[in-house]
Design a protein around this motif. Structure first.
Motif, PDB file in Angstrom:
ATOM      1  N   MET A 254      -4.601   4.356  -1.791  1.00 10.97           N
ATOM      2  CA  MET A 254      -5.470   4.204  -2.962  1.00 10.97           C
ATOM      3  C   MET A 254      -6.046   2.792  -3.095  1.00 10.97           C
ATOM      4  O   MET A 254      -7.118   2.620  -3.636  1.00 10.97           O
ATOM      5  CB  MET A 254      -4.710   4.582  -4.232  1.00 10.97           C
ATOM      6  N   THR A 255      -5.317   1.785  -2.598  1.00 13.54           N
ATOM      7  CA  THR A 255      -5.878   0.422  -2.679  1.00 13.54           C
ATOM      8  C   THR A 255      -6.623   0.066  -1.401  1.00 13.54           C
ATOM      9  O   THR A 255      -7.646  -0.609  -1.441  1.00 13.54           O
ATOM     10  CB  THR A 255      -4.783  -0.654  -2.904  1.00 13.54           C
ATOM     11  N   GLY A 256      -6.093   0.501  -0.254  1.00 12.37           N
ATOM     12  CA  GLY A 256      -6.634   0.029   1.017  1.00 12.37           C
ATOM     13  C   GLY A 256      -7.445   1.046   1.801  1.00 12.37           C
ATOM     14  O   GLY A 256      -8.237   0.669   2.655  1.00 12.37           O
ATOM     15  N   GLY A 257      -7.206   2.337   1.573  1.00 10.29           N
ATOM     16  CA  GLY A 257      -7.912   3.370   2.333  1.00 10.29           C
ATOM     17  C   GLY A 257      -7.177   3.738   3.622  1.00 10.29           C
ATOM     18  O   GLY A 257      -6.077   3.249   3.894  1.00 10.29           O
ATOM     19  N   VAL A 258      -7.842   4.576   4.428  1.00  9.53           N
ATOM     20  CA  VAL A 258      -7.198   5.178   5.606  1.00  9.53           C
ATOM     21  C   VAL A 258      -6.797   4.122   6.650  1.00  9.53           C
ATOM     22  O   VAL A 258      -5.669   4.120   7.148  1.00  9.53           O
ATOM     23  CB  VAL A 258      -8.147   6.210   6.267  1.00  9.53           C
ATOM     24  N   GLY A 259      -7.730   3.215   6.974  1.00  5.95           N
ATOM     25  CA  GLY A 259      -7.484   2.248   8.048  1.00  5.95           C
ATOM     26  C   GLY A 259      -6.262   1.390   7.765  1.00  5.95           C
ATOM     27  O   GLY A 259      -5.395   1.215   8.626  1.00  5.95           O
ATOM     28  N   ILE A 260      -6.190   0.880   6.546  1.00 12.33           N
ATOM     29  CA  ILE A 260      -5.070   0.000   6.187  1.00 12.33           C
ATOM     30  C   ILE A 260      -3.771   0.801   6.118  1.00 12.33           C
ATOM     31  O   ILE A 260      -2.712   0.333   6.548  1.00 12.33           O
ATOM     32  CB  ILE A 260      -5.392  -0.753   4.888  1.00 12.33           C
ATOM     33  N   THR A 261      -3.848   2.030   5.625  1.00 15.94           N
ATOM     34  CA  THR A 261      -2.629   2.852   5.568  1.00 15.94           C
ATOM     35  C   THR A 261      -2.116   3.126   6.987  1.00 15.94           C
ATOM     36  O   THR A 261      -0.908   3.076   7.241  1.00 15.94           O
ATOM     37  CB  THR A 261      -2.904   4.169   4.816  1.00 15.94           C
ATOM     38  N   ALA A 262      -3.050   3.362   7.916  1.00 15.93           N
ATOM     39  CA  ALA A 262      -2.627   3.612   9.305  1.00 15.93           C
ATOM     40  C   ALA A 262      -1.921   2.376   9.870  1.00 15.93           C
ATOM     41  O   ALA A 262      -0.937   2.486  10.596  1.00 15.93           O
ATOM     42  CB  ALA A 262      -3.844   3.975  10.154  1.00 15.93           C
ATOM     43  N   LYS A 263      -2.402   1.169   9.492  1.00 19.04           N
ATOM     44  CA  LYS A 263      -1.811  -0.078  10.024  1.00 19.04           C
ATOM     45  C   LYS A 263      -0.518  -0.458   9.319  1.00 19.04           C
ATOM     46  O   LYS A 263       0.427  -0.918   9.920  1.00 19.04           O
ATOM     47  CB  LYS A 263      -2.804  -1.230   9.811  1.00 19.04           C
ATOM     48  N   LYS A 264      -0.511  -0.301   7.983  1.00 20.44           N
ATOM     49  CA  LYS A 264       0.588  -0.877   7.193  1.00 20.44           C
ATOM     50  C   LYS A 264       1.519   0.162   6.566  1.00 20.44           C
ATOM     51  O   LYS A 264       2.484  -0.210   5.896  1.00 20.44           O
ATOM     52  CB  LYS A 264       0.001  -1.740   6.056  1.00 20.44           C
ATOM     53  N   GLY A 265       1.190   1.435   6.716  1.00 22.66           N
ATOM     54  CA  GLY A 265       1.994   2.476   6.058  1.00 22.66           C
ATOM     55  C   GLY A 265       3.393   2.583   6.647  1.00 22.66           C
ATOM     56  O   GLY A 265       3.690   2.021   7.699  1.00 22.66           O
ATOM     57  N   ARG A 266       4.243   3.328   5.926  1.00 22.61           N
ATOM     58  CA  ARG A 266       5.629   3.548   6.383  1.00 22.61           C
ATOM     59  C   ARG A 266       5.696   4.955   6.958  1.00 22.61           C
ATOM     60  O   ARG A 266       5.593   5.931   6.201  1.00 22.61           O
ATOM     61  CB  ARG A 266       6.611   3.452   5.219  1.00 22.61           C
ATOM     62  N   PHE A 267       5.844   5.050   8.256  1.00 20.32           N
ATOM     63  CA  PHE A 267       5.911   6.379   8.862  1.00 20.32           C
ATOM     64  C   PHE A 267       7.220   6.583   9.623  1.00 20.32           C
ATOM     65  O   PHE A 267       7.346   7.509  10.401  1.00 20.32           O
ATOM     66  CB  PHE A 267       4.695   6.600   9.786  1.00 20.32           C
ATOM     67  N   ASP A 268       8.175   5.665   9.399  1.00 24.59           N
ATOM     68  CA  ASP A 268       9.463   5.777  10.099  1.00 24.59           C
ATOM     69  C   ASP A 268      10.377   6.737   9.336  1.00 24.59           C
ATOM     70  O   ASP A 268      11.441   6.382   8.857  1.00 24.59           O
ATOM     71  CB  ASP A 268      10.117   4.397  10.237  1.00 24.59           C
ATOM     72  N   PHE A 269       9.885   7.987   9.219  1.00 25.95           N
ATOM     73  CA  PHE A 269      10.637   8.977   8.436  1.00 25.95           C
ATOM     74  C   PHE A 269      11.860   9.505   9.178  1.00 25.95           C
ATOM     75  O   PHE A 269      12.788  10.002   8.582  1.00 25.95           O
ATOM     76  CB  PHE A 269       9.741  10.172   8.099  1.00 25.95           C
TER      77      PHE A 269
ATOM     78  N   GLY B 159      -6.434  -3.815  -9.952  1.00 24.84           N
ATOM     79  CA  GLY B 159      -7.731  -4.431  -9.657  1.00 24.84           C
ATOM     80  C   GLY B 159      -8.386  -3.832  -8.419  1.00 24.84           C
ATOM     81  O   GLY B 159      -9.580  -3.489  -8.441  1.00 24.84           O
ATOM     82  N   LEU B 160      -7.613  -3.664  -7.341  1.00 25.63           N
ATOM     83  CA  LEU B 160      -8.215  -3.115  -6.113  1.00 25.63           C
ATOM     84  C   LEU B 160      -8.604  -1.654  -6.277  1.00 25.63           C
ATOM     85  O   LEU B 160      -9.612  -1.193  -5.744  1.00 25.63           O
ATOM     86  CB  LEU B 160      -7.260  -3.248  -4.928  1.00 25.63           C
ATOM     87  N   ARG B 161      -7.792  -0.925  -7.041  1.00 24.01           N
ATOM     88  CA  ARG B 161      -8.125   0.500  -7.253  1.00 24.01           C
ATOM     89  C   ARG B 161      -9.435   0.613  -8.039  1.00 24.01           C
ATOM     90  O   ARG B 161     -10.299   1.447  -7.737  1.00 24.01           O
ATOM     91  CB  ARG B 161      -6.987   1.194  -8.013  1.00 24.01           C
ATOM     92  N   ALA B 162      -9.595  -0.263  -9.050  1.00 25.98           N
ATOM     93  CA  ALA B 162     -10.835  -0.260  -9.838  1.00 25.98           C
ATOM     94  C   ALA B 162     -12.004  -0.664  -8.950  1.00 25.98           C
ATOM     95  O   ALA B 162     -13.087  -0.057  -9.001  1.00 25.98           O
ATOM     96  CB  ALA B 162     -10.701  -1.225 -11.015  1.00 25.98           C
ATOM     97  N   LEU B 163     -11.773  -1.667  -8.098  1.00 30.53           N
ATOM     98  CA  LEU B 163     -12.840  -2.127  -7.205  1.00 30.53           C
ATOM     99  C   LEU B 163     -13.304  -1.006  -6.287  1.00 30.53           C
ATOM    100  O   LEU B 163     -14.503  -0.732  -6.170  1.00 30.53           O
ATOM    101  CB  LEU B 163     -12.352  -3.309  -6.347  1.00 30.53           C
ATOM    102  N   ARG B 164     -12.339  -0.362  -5.633  1.00 32.52           N
ATOM    103  CA  ARG B 164     -12.713   0.705  -4.681  1.00 32.52           C
ATOM    104  C   ARG B 164     -13.461   1.825  -5.387  1.00 32.52           C
ATOM    105  O   ARG B 164     -14.399   2.401  -4.848  1.00 32.52           O
ATOM    106  CB  ARG B 164     -11.458   1.259  -3.993  1.00 32.52           C
ATOM    107  N   SER B 165     -13.023   2.118  -6.594  1.00 30.88           N
ATOM    108  CA  SER B 165     -13.673   3.188  -7.344  1.00 30.88           C
ATOM    109  C   SER B 165     -15.111   2.779  -7.714  1.00 30.88           C
ATOM    110  O   SER B 165     -16.061   3.568  -7.529  1.00 30.88           O
ATOM    111  CB  SER B 165     -12.837   3.483  -8.590  1.00 30.88           C
ATOM    112  N   LEU B 166     -15.290   1.548  -8.174  1.00 30.78           N
ATOM    113  CA  LEU B 166     -16.650   1.091  -8.550  1.00 30.78           C
ATOM    114  C   LEU B 166     -17.559   1.010  -7.327  1.00 30.78           C
ATOM    115  O   LEU B 166     -18.738   1.366  -7.388  1.00 30.78           O
ATOM    116  CB  LEU B 166     -16.578  -0.280  -9.231  1.00 30.78           C
TER     117      LEU B 166
END
Ligand code: FAD
Ligand code: NAD
Length: 401
Positions: free
Chosen positions: A384-399, A15-22
């Motif tokens: 893809m659902t949240g965009g750059v800002g949300i990925t920066a906040k919630k992403g997993r970068f503890d590689f 649903g969010l992917r469709a929303l962002r695309s529309l």
């Protein structure tokens, strides 16, 4: 002339992917997004909440952060039914809304297969609330052990050995030392048993890979029963069949992860379905309803290689979100629709934070590199659902360990 009214039901991956695309398209449309919570959760990380590894906030974010108010009206409400012929949707609190085009993306529910006792005693892991409930239940049982010394309070049975079960056990076994300390329970008396109906564990992977993953869990003390379908649950017993005989394990925590079906709204709305999944047309619409797209876990798309529907995954849900938005645009503009096609990029199954097994674009991966790949895949989905800002906040970068 009034604008075309597009309604999206469900703010999950599809649903969010469709929303962002529309929202990114130049179209004369009004969009309404309906979701039961004010937040989106990453369902692919629910096992982390269920095992107590992370709080719900770690895997969720506010839907308002991805809604463009000028284009989209967000309604926080629960869908009751879709009246497909009247082109309306009934909501629990906000009455009835109408649509010109609908994108139904209401996700998955737990599959009980009608097995006795599952609805009463099995703990599913299908959204934030049920995942939190698994963690809270287990903690209560540890407290009760201390009051009663009844060892069944320290016994956990995980039903099924699919990806959800394995990812949950992988994380739970890592959390166990902390739980043991916090509740002061004897580690040696804790029993985790996984009961699987099929005779092979993780058969979708090469044997070497699945053996690698299962060995890690066995070393952490998990017992596996295979070829042993579960027949019934009671409040403290899991009854299964082994070589034609009924046997049982005592457990006060019974986690029910034997598979999923689509949202029950699909059946209630009268769509032709199997396990609440609609076999959609190649433009992702419901047969006979060219204005109703059904995507994500409520849909089924045939895999011509296996002659079976693709398994329901976030990967296919995300791709369907874009495709539904593009085909909706094509319908509005009177241009040709593009049939939906899907090739899986692969699968990675985590076994806790730093271990995993997987196959990605034809290459087998295991151990730490596989766990890094798992995080990259998660970050890609978030993007893809949240965009750059949300990925920066919630992403997993503890590689890096
Ligand atoms: P969902 O993500 O379930 O979203 C549905 C949305 O609809 C939710 O926001 C829900 O709140 C809302 N909703 C539901 N009912 C109503 C209602 N009546 N009214 C209003 N709103 C409603 N797949 C992968 O590809 N890779 C993985 O690594 C992976 N890991 C997983 C790990 C776990 C523990 C689990 C459980 C699943 C995993 N999956 C994975 C599968 C994946 O999560 C699903 O296929 C995916 O979430 C489906 O996306 P969706 O958008 O169809 O539904
Ligand atoms: P699943 O259907 O993939 O696995 C369920 C398991 O339970 C199966 O092995 C099945 O044989 C077993 N089972 C069913 N009935 C049983 C019974 N009566 N007794 C004992 N065992 C029984 O379901 P899931 O693991 O919940 O996954 C749901 C979907 O989400 C799948 O499409 C899966 O691919 C996807 N998923 C993907 C990932 C990942 O990619 N890492 C992680 C979790 C889920």
């Amino acid at each position: 002339m009034s604008k075309t009214n597009v309604v999206i039901l469900g703010a999950g991956y599809a649903g969010l992917r469709a929303l962002r695309s529309l929202q990114s398209k130049r179209l004369d449309i009004d969009i309404t997004l309906v979701n039961k919570n004010e937040y989106h959760y990453e369902a692919t990380y629910l096992h982390e909440v269920a095992s107590g590894a992370h709080a719900a906030e770690r895997i969720s974010y506010p839907i308002k952060d991805v809604v463009t108010p000028k284009r989209t009206n967000f309604i926080q409400d629960t869908v009751v039914v879709v009246n497909k012929d009247e082109k309306t949707v009934e909501l629990e609190k906000n009455g009835t809304i109408s649509f010109d085009y609908l994108i139904l993306a209401l996700g998955f529910e737990s599959e009980s297969f009608g097995i006795k006792g599952v609805d009463e005693f099995g703990l599913p892991m299908v959204d934030i609330e049920t995942s939190k409930a698994v963690d809270e239940h287990l903690r209560k049982q540890f407290e009760k052990y201390n009051e009663t010394k009844d060892e069944s309070y320290l016994s956990i049975v995980v039903c099924g050995a699919g990806f959800t079960s394995i990812e949950y056990i992988g994380e739970l076994t890592l959390q166990m030392p902390k739980l043991v300390k916090q509740y002061n329970v004897p580690a040696e008396k804790i029993q985790i048993t996984c009961i699987e109906a099929m005779s092979n564990l993780l058969p979708m992977f090469d044997k070497e890979l699945s053996d690698y993953g299962i060995e890690i869990l066995k070393k952490r003390g998990v017992k596996f029963f295979v070829g042993t379908p579960i027949k019934e649950l009671t409040a403290d017993t899991v009854i299964y069949e082994e070589a034609g005989e009924l046997k049982s394990v005592k457990a006060k925590t019974i986690v029910w992860t034997t598979g999923v079906r689509g949202s029950s709204i699909v059946e209630r709305s009268g769509f032709e379905q199997r396990r609440n999944r609609v076999m959609v047309e190649n433009d992702l619409t419901a047969p006979g309803y060219p204005e109703i797209f059904i995507i994500g876990d409520c849909s089924a798309v045939m895999d011509s290689k296996t002659n079976r529907p693709f398994p329901p995954t976030a990967q296919i849900a995300l791709k369907q979100g874009v495709s539904a938005a593009n085909n909706l645009e094509a319908k509005l503009k009177g241009t040709a629709i593009k049939p939906f096609t899907f090739t899986s990029l692969g699968t990675v199954c985590s076994i806790g934070n730093t271990e995993a097994i997987g196959e990605v674009m034809g290459r087998n991966l295991k151990g730490y590199p596989a766990s890094v790949m798992k995080k990259i895949i998660g970050d890609r989905s978030l993007m893809m659902t949240g965009g750059v800002g949300i990925t920066a906040k919630k992403g997993r970068f503890d590689f890096f360990r």
